[in-house]
Structures are given as C-alpha cells and as structure tokens.
Design a protein around this motif. Structure first.
Motif, short mmCIF file in Angstrom:
data_model
loop_
_atom_site.label_atom_id
_atom_site.label_comp_id
_atom_site.label_asym_id
_atom_site.label_seq_id
_atom_site.Cartn_x
_atom_site.Cartn_y
_atom_site.Cartn_z
N ALA A 64 7.33 -1.63 -5.66
CA ALA A 64 7.36 -2.28 -6.96
C ALA A 64 8.59 -3.16 -7.09
CB ALA A 64 7.35 -1.22 -8.07
N THR A 65 9.71 -2.68 -6.59
CA THR A 65 10.94 -3.47 -6.62
C THR A 65 10.77 -4.76 -5.83
OG1 THR A 65 12.28 -1.47 -6.82
CG2 THR A 65 13.41 -3.47 -6.07
N LEU A 66 10.14 -4.63 -4.65
CA LEU A 66 9.92 -5.80 -3.81
C LEU A 66 8.96 -6.78 -4.47
CD1 LEU A 66 10.39 -7.32 -1.22
CD2 LEU A 66 8.66 -5.89 -0.10
N LEU A 67 7.90 -6.28 -5.09
CA LEU A 67 6.97 -7.17 -5.76
C LEU A 67 7.67 -7.92 -6.89
CD1 LEU A 67 4.19 -8.33 -6.37
CD2 LEU A 67 3.67 -6.26 -7.69
N GLN A 68 8.51 -7.22 -7.65
CA GLN A 68 9.22 -7.87 -8.73
C GLN A 68 10.17 -8.95 -8.20
OE1 GLN A 68 8.87 -7.35 -12.27
NE2 GLN A 68 9.84 -9.35 -11.95
N SER A 127 0.84 -1.20 0.00
CA SER A 127 0.00 0.00 0.00
C SER A 127 0.87 1.25 0.00
CB SER A 127 -0.93 0.02 1.22
OG SER A 127 -0.19 0.24 2.41
N ASP A 128 0.24 2.40 -0.10
CA ASP A 128 0.97 3.67 -0.06
C ASP A 128 1.46 3.99 1.34
OD1 ASP A 128 0.63 4.20 -2.75
OD2 ASP A 128 -1.32 5.13 -2.44
N ASP A 129 0.72 3.52 2.35
CA ASP A 129 1.04 3.87 3.72
C ASP A 129 0.47 2.81 4.65
OD1 ASP A 129 1.18 5.12 6.33
OD2 ASP A 129 1.34 7.07 5.33
N VAL A 130 1.31 2.14 5.39
CA VAL A 130 0.86 1.05 6.27
C VAL A 130 0.00 1.55 7.42
CG1 VAL A 130 2.80 -0.46 5.72
CG2 VAL A 130 3.00 1.15 7.64
N ARG A 131 -0.07 2.87 7.62
CA ARG A 131 -0.90 3.41 8.70
C ARG A 131 -2.38 3.48 8.31
NH1 ARG A 131 2.05 9.01 9.45
NH2 ARG A 131 2.00 8.77 7.17
N THR A 132 -2.69 3.32 7.04
CA THR A 132 -4.07 3.38 6.61
C THR A 132 -4.77 2.05 6.87
OG1 THR A 132 -3.62 2.61 4.36
CG2 THR A 132 -3.39 4.99 4.78
N ALA A 155 -1.92 -17.94 8.87
CA ALA A 155 -1.36 -17.24 7.71
C ALA A 155 -0.47 -16.09 8.18
CB ALA A 155 -2.47 -16.72 6.81
N ARG A 156 0.61 -15.89 7.47
CA ARG A 156 1.49 -14.77 7.79
C ARG A 156 1.13 -13.59 6.91
NH1 ARG A 156 8.16 -14.59 8.09
NH2 ARG A 156 8.28 -12.46 8.89
N VAL A 157 0.81 -12.47 7.53
CA VAL A 157 0.42 -11.26 6.81
C VAL A 157 1.48 -10.20 7.03
CG1 VAL A 157 -1.31 -9.45 6.53
CG2 VAL A 157 -2.03 -11.80 7.04
N ILE A 158 2.01 -9.65 5.93
CA ILE A 158 3.08 -8.65 6.00
C ILE A 158 2.62 -7.38 5.27
CG2 ILE A 158 5.50 -8.15 5.49
CD1 ILE A 158 5.93 -11.21 5.24
N TYR A 159 2.64 -6.26 5.97
CA TYR A 159 2.26 -4.98 5.38
C TYR A 159 3.53 -4.23 4.96
CZ TYR A 159 -2.28 -5.70 7.67
OH TYR A 159 -3.49 -6.20 8.09
N VAL A 160 3.54 -3.72 3.74
CA VAL A 160 4.70 -2.93 3.27
C VAL A 160 4.21 -1.68 2.56
CG1 VAL A 160 6.22 -4.94 3.05
CG2 VAL A 160 4.85 -4.19 1.09
N ASP A 161 5.02 -0.64 2.64
CA ASP A 161 4.78 0.58 1.88
C ASP A 161 6.14 1.10 1.39
OD1 ASP A 161 6.01 2.05 3.94
OD2 ASP A 161 4.13 2.76 4.79
#
Length: 630
Positions: A541-545, A468-473, A490-496
């Motif tokens: 985007a780099t991380l997704l790639q 997401s744009d901001d993990v605080r949202t 399930a392991r859930v990881i939030y990144v921005d």
C-alpha cells in the motif's frame, strides 16, 4: 505374435477357460453398470420408500454418522496410500455419510487437481461405502476453484457488476453440469450475504453486492440454473455475514444491527432463496444480539436463530448445515470439550455437521447425547431422513457412480469457457477516467519467431506493477501474458508485502520513466488469512501510494478483486474494477485497457467517498491505432 502363441500353447486348458470366463464376466458387469443420470431434483415414490426403509435399518451409531461431513482432498491416491486408508477408516469407523471435496494446499498455493482424478477417487469411495455418499464442494467460482480444465468464472460480485440474472442462471447450470459429471452433488453456494460493510474481510467479492433486491434476484437465478443441472445448492451464511468486520475463521464476528435492519437488508435474499426452493442453508458462526442476547451464542448454536427464526418464522424445511465446525469463531467456545460443538449445533436445529475439529470426539459426543436422551431419537431421525431423501432426490439409491467416459464431452465445453469470459468482460466497471490513459496503444519490439530464441527488449514505455499477497502465486501471470501480447516490451514488476520496500526505488524509477503505468491490485477474501482483502496497512500500500504521488495522471489502477480499494487512495484518477482475480477477469482487464471491449459494468456496491452503487462510466469499444515506436 509368435511369443504370445507360444505362451498360450504352454498353458493348460483350464487356465485358458478361466481367463476367458473372467473376461466375459467383466465385460458383462461393465455393460450392466448403472451410472448417475443428473436431471431435475425430485424424490420419487420409490426414493421416499428407500429413505424411510433405510432409516429404520440403521443403528444409532450409523444414524449419527450420516449427519457428519468431512474433508476429501481430490488427487490420485494409491489404494495403499495412508491418506486413502484414513478416508476409508473414518468412513467405516464413524459411518460417515458425506464428504466435502477440496484439494491440497502448499502455503498460499492451491494444488488444483484434474477432473478424472477427482471422479475416480469419488467413485472408489462410493463403491466402498455401504450407503451412497453425498459429495459437496465450495464451487463459488465454479468447478475451476478446485479442478483444472473446467469452466472459469469470476467472483460473485462480478455477476453483480454484470447485472444480468440470466447470466447467474447459466452460471448455476454450467457449474451443476460439470460438478455432477465428476460426482459432486452439492454446492455450498450461492452466497446470499449482502456486503454492506466495505471493511468486510471475508465476504467482500464473494457476495453479489450490497443491494438486497439484486442479491436476491441473482441468488434465485443461480438456484434455478443449478437445479436444472441436478445440483443441490446452499444459501449462506445465515442470518447474514455481510455487515461484519471480522473473519469468522479467525475470531468471533458480530452483526450488531437491530431486527428491523435484519428484516430489510440481511434476511430478504434468504427469503428469496427459500421461495426459489433452495435445498439447504448454511448457518454462520456470528453473534447476532438482536436475535440472541447470549454473547456465547453464535448463530450456529443458537436455537433462537436456527429453530425459531429460520425454521419456524421463515418456514425453511430443507437441510440446515453448519459452517465448518473447525473455525475459530466456534471452537473458542469449546476449547475444553471440542466434541460438544457438534452436539450444541445439532440441538440448535442443524441437520448436517460440517468439518468437525475432531471427528472422533464429535462423533462420540453425539452418540452419547442420543444415548442419554439429551438428543431424542425422533430429533435424530428427522435430520437423517432429510439427508437420505436428499440422496434419493439425486437418484443415488439407484446409481451412485459417474461414467468417467462422459467427462470429455461435459467438462470444459468451448461455449461454456467463452461464457465465463463473456461475464468477466461485461463486469469490468470504469469508476474514474481522467481521459489521459485509456485506451492504451499496442506497440513495442517484435518478438522472436523460434522457440528458445526469443530476445525481446524490455523498456519502460508501459510499466505494469502487479501488487499481490505473495509473488509465488499465479496472481498476475495471465495479466502479464495478455499485456505482453499487445506490448511485447512492456515492463512487468511483481511485488508483495515482503519485497515491496526493497523494490520501491526501482519501481518508482520505472514509473517516473514510463509513458503509461498500470497498477493491478490483487486483493480477494481468502478464508483464515490475516489482513484479508485489505492492503492499506502493508508495504504494498505504501508503494502504491508513492507511485500515485509520482504519476497519478498517467496511471490506471485496476482493482483485481476488492472494489473498495479506491477509498484509501484518493489520488487515483483512472480506476477500473473487475471484482475478481480469476484468469478470465485478468484477460478482461487487459482487453478493457486497450479498448478491445465496450465497458458498461456498474458498481454493485458503494465505494465510500468515491462512487455510489450503480455508478459506472460507459465506454464503447475504442481500439487505439497501433504505434510503430520501439
């Protein structure tokens, strides 16, 4: 009881009578209070007479005030709160006739309010105004965009993915019912833009799609439903903001196509809106060289676009409203005299001036322009009469308050909530499927049974990375809740973008160890945000790639918003689109991942080098057998 009796006995007879009389009078006044009665929009003979009579009684200053609409941020406000006093001062000093309701923000967070708080504030402002007020709002995804407890709808493009006109009609009707219940009369929707440019940073999922015919159908259906509920509607952003690559909140967007292309793509949905009886059309801060060659003439201040094309050629005689006058696409032209923006927009043909950058300067410039003859009295009267007739068409000349006791029976009806979820479910579109990921299986450790005593283990069997744009949202919260209801470990990881680089090693390790990976990407247009709806140049985007480089075959990528995401990640093998980041779309996405709903959505847009509009792999409901593995 004794204490109360003693007090009464000590009171003199006169005060007792006064108190009793006050109670009787108050009860009588309450019983006679007239409330708005939403219904089909029409101007009665009496309403016509009221509008004309009222117009003739107004001074120039009062008439100018009627053509301005300013912000009103809904929240509880004490009568001595400076913010409330400022609203009253602006309303009285500048004779403001309309307010656009929104809510406060805190950085990336939208501080949504409650229906009762909003209705009470709007009622209070109505009671303080000499003339009835028009209240408008941007309810592009329903009232839930601003207020809690209301029906949640996905973005417009999800209705394109769903493809049913009757659903768009219900969307308009339900939004109208809830809006009118809290005192909002006018919605700045539907979006008639044809999103033909995949790089569009500001329209994107706000549009129904890229096909002019489908967009027109859904626009007309929405208008029909909204009118049934008694809500005024606006088609935007004329003459079309879909084929642009710039956010007009931040700079000048340009539509560089020729007139033939405008007539075949951009304008047809607006023609459908006019034929459907749309009440107003919003003009965009975009340059359109094919219509006006002056590079300093954005459409908002172009007589060629507004007076000539919209009113004369297309025959629109409703209310022409500007896009917000405080947007950079317009203000950069009037840095040295900001008040002139309002004058030039009005002279071009607009009737209502929305959110001036400086109310005082804009108001004074308009008054001066009328006094000097630059704007004729007849021209001013024409716009003011339109606005007064709009108020009369809603019955505001007879009753301007809403009955807050009705909120509990109108807002947030279970059937309406279910409908919002139904649309989100129907919109889910499967674009690619390698056959190795879907459907996911329910499995994992068993959760605790007592509050505060839950001890759940987290494993890497199923890993969800939420970008997401901001993990605080709130982005991803509903998704995670639904996922863990099916796979508790399930392991859930939030990144921005701020944490993606630092977290990359841990994320890739989890991805490598997982049996199944979910990559949910939250990218939707947010007005005024740099890098809108596009993540191809940031650390996420780099991380997704990198994650796809490690594990594309076992990864399901879900576009929770911008469907064009896949064009920049060719390694995606399993790809789903929800066209929205609303909570109902998060729930729908998880249901689709686990085969709990049939997937039969179709792309309302073309994703370059990936899939054409209309594509969509259909899948029946196919819930996988629950696994007992831990």
């Amino acid at each position: 009881m004794r204490i109360g009796s003693a007090i009464v006995l000590r009171m003199s007879r006169t005060p007792v009578l006064l108190v009793a009389l006050s109670v009787v009078l108050s009860a009588s006044a309450f019983a006679k209070e007239k409330y708005q009665q939403p219904g089909p929009i029409h101007v009665t003979h009496g309403g016509e007479k009221w509008a004309e009579k009222t117009l003739h009684k107004l001074t120039v200053e009062e008439k100018v005030g009627q053509v301005f609409m300013i912000w009103c941020r809904a929240s509880f406000l004490n009568v001595e709160n400076p913010e409330y006093l400022q609203l009253l001062d602006d309303m009285q000093k500048y004779h403001v006739g309309s307010f656009a309701m929104t809510v406060h923000v805190d950085g990336p967070l939208l501080l949504r309010s409650e229906p009762y708080e909003a209705a009470e504030l709007l009622n209070r402002l109505q009671s303080q105004s000499r003339l009835p007020l028009l209240f408008a709002a941007d309810f592009e995804r329903g009232v839930s965009m601003r207020l809690m407890g209301t029906t949640v709808f996905p973005h417009a493009m999800a209705f394109g993915g769903d493809g049913k006109s009757e659903d768009a009609e219900n969307f308009g009707r339900i939004t109208g019912e809830e809006a009118r219940a809290i005192g909002i009369h006018w919605n700045f929707f539907p979006d008639a833009d044809v999103n033909s440019n995949p790089a569009n940073p500001i329209i994107n999922t706000r549009s129904f799609g890229e096909d002019p015919a489908q967009v027109g159908d859904l626009v007309a259906a929405y208008i029909k439903g909204a009118h049934e509920a008694g809500m005024l509607v606006t088609a935007k952003h004329f003459p079309g903001h879909g084929d642009t690559a710039t956010d007009s909140h931040l700079g000048v967007a340009s539509v560089t196509v020729d007139r033939a292309r405008l007539d075949s793509v951009e304008l047809p949905p607006f023609r459908r809106a006019i034929a459907a009886g749309v009440d107003s059309i919003m003009v965009a801060h975009v340059t359109v060289p094919a219509l006006d060659s002056d590079p300093n003439h954005v459409a908002t201040i172009s007589p060629s676009v507004v007076s000539d094309l919209l009113e004369k050629q297309m025959g629109f005689n409703g209310i022409v409203v500007t896009d917000a006058l405080d947007m950079a696409g317009l203000t950069h032209l009037f840095i040295n005299d900001i008040g002139r923006a309002a004058v030039e927009a009005f002279k071009a043909g607009s009737d209502l001036l929305l959110i001036p950058a400086d109310l005082g300067a804009s108001y004074n410039s308009m008054v001066q322009a009328v006094r000097s003859g630059e704007i004729s009295p007849e021209r001013l009267d024409r716009s003011v009469l339109k606005i007064l007739k709009a108020k009369a068409s809603l019955g505001l000349n007879e009753a301007r308050l809403v009955d807050t006791s009705m909120l509990a029976s109108v807002v947030g009806k279970p059937a309406n909530l279910a409908f919002g979820q139904q649309v989100a479910d129907a919109a889910v579109t499967l674009v690619r499927d390698n056959g190795q990921v879907l459907p996911l299986k329910h499995h994992g450790t068993v959760g605790g049974t007592l509050p505060y005593m839950t001890q759940e283990e987290t494993h890497n069997q199923v890993v969800a990375v939420l970008y997401s744009d901001d993990v605080r949202t709130d982005a991803g919260r509903a998704f995670a809740h639904e996922l863990r209801a099916r796979v508790p470990d399930a392991r859930v990881i939030y990144v921005d973008p701020r944490v993606a680089t630092a977290m990359s090693e841990d994320v890739l390790k989890a991805v490598d160890e997982a049996q199944a990976v979910i990559a949910a990407v939250y990218a939707v247009p947010v007005p005024g945000k740099v890098g809108n709806a596009i993540m191809t140049a940031d650390p996420t985007a780099t991380l997704l790639q990198q994650a796809l480089d490690h594990a594309a075959a076992k990864t399901a990528v879900i576009a929770m918003g911008n469907p064009y995401l896949a064009k920049d990640f060719p390694k995606i093998e399993t790809y789903l689109c929800t066209f929205s980041n609303a909570t109902v779309s998060e729930i729908a996405a998880v249901k689709a991942l686990f085969g709990e709903i049939a997937i039969h959505g179709h792309l309302p847009v073309t994703i370059p080098n990936v899939a054409q509009r209309g594509a969509g792999i259909e899948r029946p409901m196919q819930v996988a057998v629950r696994s007992t593995s831990r």
